[in-house]
Write a protein that holds these residues in place. Structure first.
Motif, PDB file in Angstrom:
ATOM      1  N   SER A   1       0.839  -1.184   0.000  1.00 39.77           N
ATOM      2  CA  SER A   1       0.000   0.000   0.000  1.00 39.77           C
ATOM      3  C   SER A   1       0.875   1.235   0.000  1.00 39.77           C
ATOM      4  O   SER A   1       2.099   1.163   0.069  1.00 39.77           O
ATOM      5  N   ASP A   2       0.233   2.411  -0.081  1.00 40.54           N
ATOM      6  CA  ASP A   2       0.971   3.671  -0.013  1.00 40.54           C
ATOM      7  C   ASP A   2       1.220   4.101   1.426  1.00 40.54           C
ATOM      8  O   ASP A   2       1.844   5.124   1.680  1.00 40.54           O
ATOM      9  N   GLU A   3       0.731   3.307   2.368  1.00 36.46           N
ATOM     10  CA  GLU A   3       0.885   3.627   3.778  1.00 36.46           C
ATOM     11  C   GLU A   3       2.353   3.470   4.206  1.00 36.46           C
ATOM     12  O   GLU A   3       3.067   2.594   3.744  1.00 36.46           O
TER      13      GLU A   3
ATOM     14  N   ALA B   1      10.392  -5.066   1.521  1.00 38.93           N
ATOM     15  CA  ALA B   1       8.959  -5.206   1.806  1.00 38.93           C
ATOM     16  C   ALA B   1       8.270  -3.866   2.005  1.00 38.93           C
ATOM     17  O   ALA B   1       7.063  -3.826   2.257  1.00 38.93           O
ATOM     18  N   GLY B   2       9.005  -2.775   1.914  1.00 37.68           N
ATOM     19  CA  GLY B   2       8.394  -1.472   2.129  1.00 37.68           C
ATOM     20  C   GLY B   2       8.124  -1.179   3.595  1.00 37.68           C
ATOM     21  O   GLY B   2       7.239  -0.383   3.927  1.00 37.68           O
ATOM     22  N   ILE B   3       8.875  -1.824   4.485  1.00 37.30           N
ATOM     23  CA  ILE B   3       8.752  -1.578   5.927  1.00 37.30           C
ATOM     24  C   ILE B   3       9.986  -0.794   6.353  1.00 37.30           C
ATOM     25  O   ILE B   3      11.115  -1.278   6.226  1.00 37.30           O
ATOM     26  N   ARG B   4       9.785   0.399   6.858  1.00 35.66           N
ATOM     27  CA  ARG B   4      10.898   1.290   7.158  1.00 35.66           C
ATOM     28  C   ARG B   4      11.474   0.983   8.546  1.00 35.66           C
ATOM     29  O   ARG B   4      10.783   1.102   9.554  1.00 35.66           O
ATOM     30  N   LEU B   5      12.733   0.583   8.581  1.00 37.68           N
ATOM     31  CA  LEU B   5      13.408   0.371   9.858  1.00 37.68           C
ATOM     32  C   LEU B   5      13.883   1.720  10.367  1.00 37.68           C
ATOM     33  O   LEU B   5      14.772   2.347   9.789  1.00 37.68           O
ATOM     34  N   SER B   6      13.275   2.180  11.471  1.00 40.32           N
ATOM     35  CA  SER B   6      13.493   3.543  11.938  1.00 40.32           C
ATOM     36  C   SER B   6      14.379   3.648  13.173  1.00 40.32           C
ATOM     37  O   SER B   6      14.903   4.715  13.467  1.00 40.32           O
TER      38      SER B   6
ATOM     39  N   LYS C   1       2.143  -6.531   7.063  1.00 43.73           N
ATOM     40  CA  LYS C   1       1.630  -5.485   6.186  1.00 43.73           C
ATOM     41  C   LYS C   1       2.810  -4.795   5.513  1.00 43.73           C
ATOM     42  O   LYS C   1       3.731  -4.334   6.183  1.00 43.73           O
ATOM     43  N   HIS C   2       2.788  -4.732   4.203  1.00 46.94           N
ATOM     44  CA  HIS C   2       3.856  -4.078   3.460  1.00 46.94           C
ATOM     45  C   HIS C   2       3.436  -2.655   3.102  1.00 46.94           C
ATOM     46  O   HIS C   2       2.275  -2.397   2.822  1.00 46.94           O
ATOM     47  N   GLY C   3       4.394  -1.757   3.097  1.00 43.78           N
ATOM     48  CA  GLY C   3       4.098  -0.361   2.795  1.00 43.78           C
ATOM     49  C   GLY C   3       4.692   0.062   1.465  1.00 43.78           C
ATOM     50  O   GLY C   3       5.122  -0.769   0.655  1.00 43.78           O
TER      51      GLY C   3
ATOM     52  N   THR D   1       9.699   7.420  -1.932  1.00 45.82           N
ATOM     53  CA  THR D   1       8.683   6.484  -2.423  1.00 45.82           C
ATOM     54  C   THR D   1       7.984   6.971  -3.688  1.00 45.82           C
ATOM     55  O   THR D   1       7.304   6.191  -4.341  1.00 45.82           O
ATOM     56  N   ASP D   2       8.139   8.238  -4.025  1.00 43.16           N
ATOM     57  CA  ASP D   2       7.510   8.819  -5.211  1.00 43.16           C
ATOM     58  C   ASP D   2       8.551   8.909  -6.317  1.00 43.16           C
ATOM     59  O   ASP D   2       9.520   9.671  -6.217  1.00 43.16           O
ATOM     60  N   VAL D   3       8.356   8.139  -7.389  1.00 42.89           N
ATOM     61  CA  VAL D   3       9.359   8.057  -8.451  1.00 42.89           C
ATOM     62  C   VAL D   3       9.618   9.419  -9.088  1.00 42.89           C
ATOM     63  O   VAL D   3      10.775   9.799  -9.314  1.00 42.89           O
ATOM     64  N   ALA D   4       8.574  10.160  -9.375  1.00 42.50           N
ATOM     65  CA  ALA D   4       8.738  11.454 -10.045  1.00 42.50           C
ATOM     66  C   ALA D   4       9.539  12.424  -9.180  1.00 42.50           C
ATOM     67  O   ALA D   4      10.446  13.105  -9.668  1.00 42.50           O
TER      68      ALA D   4
END
Length: 263
Positions: free
Chosen positions: A2-4, A37-42, A169-171, A224-227
């Motif tokens: 998701s975009d989350e 997986a799109g999970i940010r390790l913070s 949940k993948h982000g 996360t935004d390619v542009a």
């Protein structure tokens, strides 16, 4: 996916890590797989085998992030106190998990070893926990709330992570663009800061290196935004040209290794 934005923390538990006797090999693997997986390790913490410190860290991290992952301290010896400490953090009792007991009893019978009291300790979980499969040595990890508790042995930890990831949940996946140049950080620092101020949604890092007899800098943009990422990367390339350098396309992971080797 998701975009989350999905966030996480890693809690490494063990006196042997803090003493330097054991070198952690799990952080790099976990960070790589979470990024995929799109999970940010913070955040990453290392704490001693001391219940109060573990409880404090677990409660702080689980309130702050989507997921918490731990490694270490779920073995059969007296200093393996992670299970009891996690249970204390949640205010739960420790039980001998029936499914964990069943799996381990079969395992030890199969390999012809006694399933003794010490080994039964590895079947303990907080009451109500869900098991994390261990395809290497059977003794499972466990999940309670948003906390995922895994072994410290790298081969077991890595196998557990691979078992666990498909269930999370993948982000939005973090993408990267890297540009190297033979200019020093001091040359590009001010202009790079100006670019960063225009791209608050893009993380821009500067990594000096020494390679093949010369110094240089690799500039890495992540987002996360390619542009937006491409726009930031193009401004970085133009900035390098404006400073008298030539932008060299690079791979972010390679340049990180070079930076570490350069010290």
């Amino acid at each position: 996916m998701s975009d989350e934005t999905v966030t996480s923390a890693f809690l490494i538990i063990g006196n042997e890590i803090l003493s330097g006797r054991t070198k952690d090999k799990n952080l790099g693997f976990l960070a790589e797989k979470l990024t995929e997986a799109g999970i940010r390790l913070s955040e990453v913490r290392v704490v001693r085998d001391e219940e109060g410190e573990i409880v404090e860290a677990v409660n702080a991290l689980r309130a702050r992030y989507t997921y918490v992952f731990t490694s270490g301290g779920i073995g059969p010896t007296h200093d393996d106190i992670t299970c009891a400490s996690i249970a204390a953090a949640f205010g739960l009792s420790v039980i001998r998990n029936p499914e964990a007991m069943r799996r381990m009893e079969i395992h030890y019978k199969t390999i012809g070893r006694e399933f003794n009291e010490a080994r039964k300790k590895m079947a303990e979980t907080p009451e109500g926990a869900e098991l994390i499969d261990n395809p290497v040595s059977t003794a499972p990890g466990f999940i309670i709330g948003n906390v995922h508790v895994m072994a410290g042995v790298p081969s077991v930890f890595q196998a557990m992570v691979l078992e666990l990831l498909p269930k999370l949940k993948h982000g939005a996946k973090m993408l990267s663009r890297a540009v190297s140049c033979t200019l020093g950080e001091g040359v590009v620092a001010e202009a790079l800061g100006e670019i960063q101020s225009r791209y608050g949604d893009v993380e821009i890092g500067s990594y000096p290196y020494f390679r093949a007899g010369y110094f240089g800098t690799t500039l890495v943009a992540r987002g996360t935004d390619v542009a937006r990422l491409e726009a930031a990367a193009e401004e970085i390339r133009q900035m390098i040209r404006d400073k008298g350098g030539e932008p060299i396309e690079a791979r972010p992971e390679e340049d990180t290794e070079e930076t570490q080797n350069a010290g």
